[in-house]
Scaffold this active site. Sequence first.
Site, PDB file in Angstrom:
ATOM      1  N   ARG A   1       0.844  -1.207   0.000  1.00  0.00           N
ATOM      2  CA  ARG A   1       0.000   0.000   0.000  1.00  0.00           C
ATOM      3  C   ARG A   1       0.884   1.264   0.000  1.00  0.00           C
ATOM      4  O   ARG A   1       1.002   1.947  -1.007  1.00  0.00           O
ATOM      5  CB  ARG A   1      -0.937  -0.019   1.233  1.00  0.00           C
ATOM      6  CG  ARG A   1      -2.125   0.918   1.119  1.00  0.00           C
ATOM      7  CD  ARG A   1      -1.816   2.354   1.458  1.00  0.00           C
ATOM      8  NE  ARG A   1      -1.301   2.512   2.823  1.00  0.00           N
ATOM      9  CZ  ARG A   1      -0.789   3.638   3.266  1.00  0.00           C
ATOM     10  NH1 ARG A   1      -0.722   4.699   2.489  1.00  0.00           N
ATOM     11  NH2 ARG A   1      -0.313   3.715   4.507  1.00  0.00           N
ATOM     12  N   ASP A   2       1.555   1.539   1.098  1.00  0.00           N
ATOM     13  CA  ASP A   2       2.298   2.799   1.209  1.00  0.00           C
ATOM     14  C   ASP A   2       3.482   2.834   0.247  1.00  0.00           C
ATOM     15  O   ASP A   2       3.805   3.880  -0.327  1.00  0.00           O
ATOM     16  CB  ASP A   2       2.798   2.986   2.648  1.00  0.00           C
ATOM     17  CG  ASP A   2       2.967   4.448   3.028  1.00  0.00           C
ATOM     18  OD1 ASP A   2       2.864   5.302   2.143  1.00  0.00           O
ATOM     19  OD2 ASP A   2       3.225   4.724   4.208  1.00  0.00           O
TER      20      ASP A   2
ATOM     21  N   HIS B   1       3.324   4.063  12.815  1.00  0.00           N
ATOM     22  CA  HIS B   1       3.638   4.013  11.386  1.00  0.00           C
ATOM     23  C   HIS B   1       4.776   5.005  11.182  1.00  0.00           C
ATOM     24  O   HIS B   1       4.584   6.211  11.342  1.00  0.00           O
ATOM     25  CB  HIS B   1       2.383   4.418  10.608  1.00  0.00           C
ATOM     26  CG  HIS B   1       2.562   4.519   9.130  1.00  0.00           C
ATOM     27  ND1 HIS B   1       2.187   3.508   8.276  1.00  0.00           N
ATOM     28  CD2 HIS B   1       3.067   5.509   8.349  1.00  0.00           C
ATOM     29  CE1 HIS B   1       2.444   3.885   7.027  1.00  0.00           C
ATOM     30  NE2 HIS B   1       2.989   5.087   7.047  1.00  0.00           N
TER      31      HIS B   1
ATOM     32  N   HIS C   1       8.275   6.622   9.166  1.00  0.00           N
ATOM     33  CA  HIS C   1       9.049   6.804   7.941  1.00  0.00           C
ATOM     34  C   HIS C   1      10.495   7.100   8.322  1.00  0.00           C
ATOM     35  O   HIS C   1      10.775   7.608   9.400  1.00  0.00           O
ATOM     36  CB  HIS C   1       8.456   7.945   7.102  1.00  0.00           C
ATOM     37  CG  HIS C   1       7.232   7.527   6.333  1.00  0.00           C
ATOM     38  ND1 HIS C   1       7.129   7.641   4.974  1.00  0.00           N
ATOM     39  CD2 HIS C   1       6.072   6.964   6.739  1.00  0.00           C
ATOM     40  CE1 HIS C   1       5.942   7.187   4.578  1.00  0.00           C
ATOM     41  NE2 HIS C   1       5.279   6.771   5.636  1.00  0.00           N
TER      42      HIS C   1
ATOM     43  N   CYS D   1      11.446   8.593  -0.285  1.00  0.00           N
ATOM     44  CA  CYS D   1      10.931   9.956  -0.159  1.00  0.00           C
ATOM     45  C   CYS D   1      11.460  10.833  -1.289  1.00  0.00           C
ATOM     46  O   CYS D   1      12.665  11.036  -1.409  1.00  0.00           O
ATOM     47  CB  CYS D   1      11.350  10.514   1.186  1.00  0.00           C
ATOM     48  SG  CYS D   1      10.732  12.149   1.472  1.00  0.00           S
TER      49      CYS D   1
ATOM     50  N   ASN E   1       8.917   4.187   4.089  1.00  0.00           N
ATOM     51  CA  ASN E   1       8.659   3.614   5.408  1.00  0.00           C
ATOM     52  C   ASN E   1       9.956   3.016   5.953  1.00  0.00           C
ATOM     53  O   ASN E   1      10.896   2.787   5.208  1.00  0.00           O
ATOM     54  CB  ASN E   1       7.621   2.492   5.301  1.00  0.00           C
ATOM     55  CG  ASN E   1       6.289   2.985   4.807  1.00  0.00           C
ATOM     56  OD1 ASN E   1       5.994   2.916   3.613  1.00  0.00           O
ATOM     57  ND2 ASN E   1       5.482   3.496   5.705  1.00  0.00           N
TER      58      ASN E   1
HETATM   59 ZN    ZN Z   1       3.237   6.342   5.389  1.00  0.00          ZN
END
Ligand code: ZN
Length: 319
Positions: free
Chosen positions: A14-15, A211, A213, A244, A253
């Site tokens: 997902r992310d 969660h 990063h 990123c 992540n």
């Molecule tokens: Zn995220």
Amino acid sequence: MSEKSIEISEVGPRDGLQNCAAIMPLAHKRRWIDAEAAAGVREIEVGSFVSKKLLPQMADTAEVVAHALTIPGLTVAVLVPNLRGAEAAVEAGAHKITLPLSASETHSIRNIRRTHAQVIDEARAISALLETLPADRRPHFEGSLSTAFGCTLEGPIEEATILRLAERLMEAGCDEVGLSDTTGYGDPSSMRRLIRAVRGVVGADRLTGVHLHNTRGLGLANALAAYEEGITTFDASLGGLGGCPTAPGASGNIVTEDLVFMFEAMGVATGVDLEALIKCREIVRDALPDEALYGFTPRAGLPLGFRRAAQAAGSGSGA
Ligand code: ZN
């Protein structure tokens, strides 16, 4: 199983994928999820029910959920931005749904064109929908406070704002709240402070996951701080997929492989077979050859004589 254990929630499908320009074919998503589950990952966020126009990478989420549901013992999680997404998630049969609420209202408006009040309304509507389902078919409902440690548009967010939003998410019917360091602004001290403060408002059993990063390289330090505060579920992405764009060289992540290595080396069981997990990278590399995959452990290999936490505890089950 050793006494101490945590849960890894793999969010790469997902992310990670939603931040990649290329679209991973459905067959690869299936293989990836199969392989990670076989490596011992017990929860995977497999996609999100969002506009196919905005995020074509997530267009096949219903099919991905259907496949993931065939894997015994796997918690199938999805992200939804609103009631419509939640309806699709319920129809697909997801076990867990996460609704993000950006602590920065500027970010929320810019990102999903909704104020805080409007997102809370969606949370209330989603919980009303879930109430209509029989208890054994009701997905777990998490409200995730994104940009909780700071926002690229607003900078630091007042703690009082975050506490009020956490309270309102619980009042709206969420089963629990999560804290997301979407921007990689958090540090171990702010991590401890905010976890304590939010738990003070919602109760320790209503904040169990973070969660993180790795934008500024503090991902593992933050995970350790959160663990020491009693957090038991950690989102992470295989290969730190979806790096990123504003911080070249930084993973998206936190890297699942490095996170598993840290905990297992500390004697905290994750249930994950690290060598099998590292092999999963081949599936991602095969599907997305242009995407950078991060992680120190996969590159350096396991230390000589490395023993998993469960083995160190002498259970011999390898679980
Ligand atoms: Zn995220």
